[in-house]
Design a protein around this motif. Sequence first.
Motif, PDB file in Angstrom:
ATOM      1  N   THR A   1       3.384  -1.584   0.135  1.00 18.98           N
ATOM      2  CA  THR A   1       2.831  -1.093  -0.086  1.00 18.98           C
ATOM      3  C   THR A   1       1.759   0.208  -0.405  1.00 18.98           C
ATOM      4  N   THR A   2       2.168   0.992  -0.241  1.00 18.29           N
ATOM      5  CA  THR A   2       1.774   2.137  -0.884  1.00 18.29           C
ATOM      6  C   THR A   2       2.040   2.116  -2.013  1.00 18.29           C
ATOM      7  N   PHE A   3       3.051   1.365  -3.183  1.00 23.61           N
ATOM      8  CA  PHE A   3       3.291   1.500  -4.722  1.00 23.61           C
ATOM      9  C   PHE A   3       2.063   0.612  -4.897  1.00 23.61           C
ATOM     10  N   LYS A   4       1.305  -0.388  -4.271  1.00 21.13           N
ATOM     11  CA  LYS A   4       0.445  -1.072  -4.531  1.00 21.13           C
ATOM     12  C   LYS A   4      -0.724   0.026  -4.808  1.00 21.13           C
ATOM     13  N   LEU A   5      -0.866   0.595  -4.043  1.00 21.80           N
ATOM     14  CA  LEU A   5      -2.066   1.451  -4.156  1.00 21.80           C
ATOM     15  C   LEU A   5      -1.914   2.428  -5.132  1.00 21.80           C
TER      16      LEU A   5
END
Length: 359
Positions: free
Chosen positions: A288-292
């Motif tokens: 998720t951190t990559f998406k954000l």
Amino acid sequence: MLQKAFHTKKKAKPKTKKECGFCLILMASHNMTWMSYPSKNLAFNSPEEIEAFIASQNIISRLMHCYIAFFVPTGLIAGICILIIFVKNYVQHKVIENIDLLLLDFTISDIIMIFLSFSVITRPDYLKATHLACNVLSFFFNLSYFNSQYVFLLTLLILLLKRFPPRAALSKATQRPILCVGFVLIYAFCLSLTEAVLVGIDNYHLETDCQLDPLFAWPEYEIIKFTFGFAIPSFLQILCFTVLFEKEAPADAPALQQHIRSYLAAYIISITILICRLFYNLMLLFRTTFKLRKSTGTPKNELVMNIAEIVLFCESCASLVLILCFHKPCKDEILKVIQNCRRKNTANSHLEIPVTAGP
């Protein structure tokens, strides 16, 4: 007055359009179809990068072959044996214990998860499917995932109440396991439906690389799955263990060691679930951190995520084997079968072979 009302209604229309425009902007900001796997869009700048990429692909491929060759057959055979034993016991006694009913539901969920795990057969490549088909697969995967998580939490709660007798109201609730299972199924269905919405509806007809937890899902997908699929049930599970070990049992209750030995399968499986799903959910949250950050990550990140996914599927297979080996009704039935086989072999070995006399 009528003219004023008419003008007021006319002025209200642009506001609705603005609201719709805001919704479209929100949907566009959540469009994750730009996400792609690092292995799909690599630009190699050195031989070392090529070697690292090949090594990661080999690791994923070998893990997949190991899982398909050893864990899947073992898990499916164990699951089928558990189903046969529970059905046989119900036919003979016309009653099924509370724990057995919950473990039956848990077994069915794990068998479904094993069948859905065949999506990893294409690794190191990914299953090709439309966004809509991938969302449908994800829905059934999440339904089995949430159901198995919460039905096992319910199993631990009932075991805790066996050691610490509850009040009358709670006792009546636990004496109706079918209602409890029904409630868990409805709860799991609602969570799965929420997750299906959070996958998004962009380009539903286009083909994509599909995982059971889709890469193109909104960031909220992983956050909700981590919160309701792992964090909350794991906290409650740890709370059950804390009460079990710290609270003083009534005088007529069996000793703690005897209680654990009687329900060894449940306690071993709970630890297995906690460890395997912790690894998987942390990797899901890390994604998720990559998406954000609007990043696709590196091949190493992709490798670890694939390893976590296979570990999750291995947990489903291992849990079924543990139920078969350590849950008392299943273990007793397996021992009976082994004893019958030994008796038959002994009887065959003691058969006298007639010798015909020579002329």
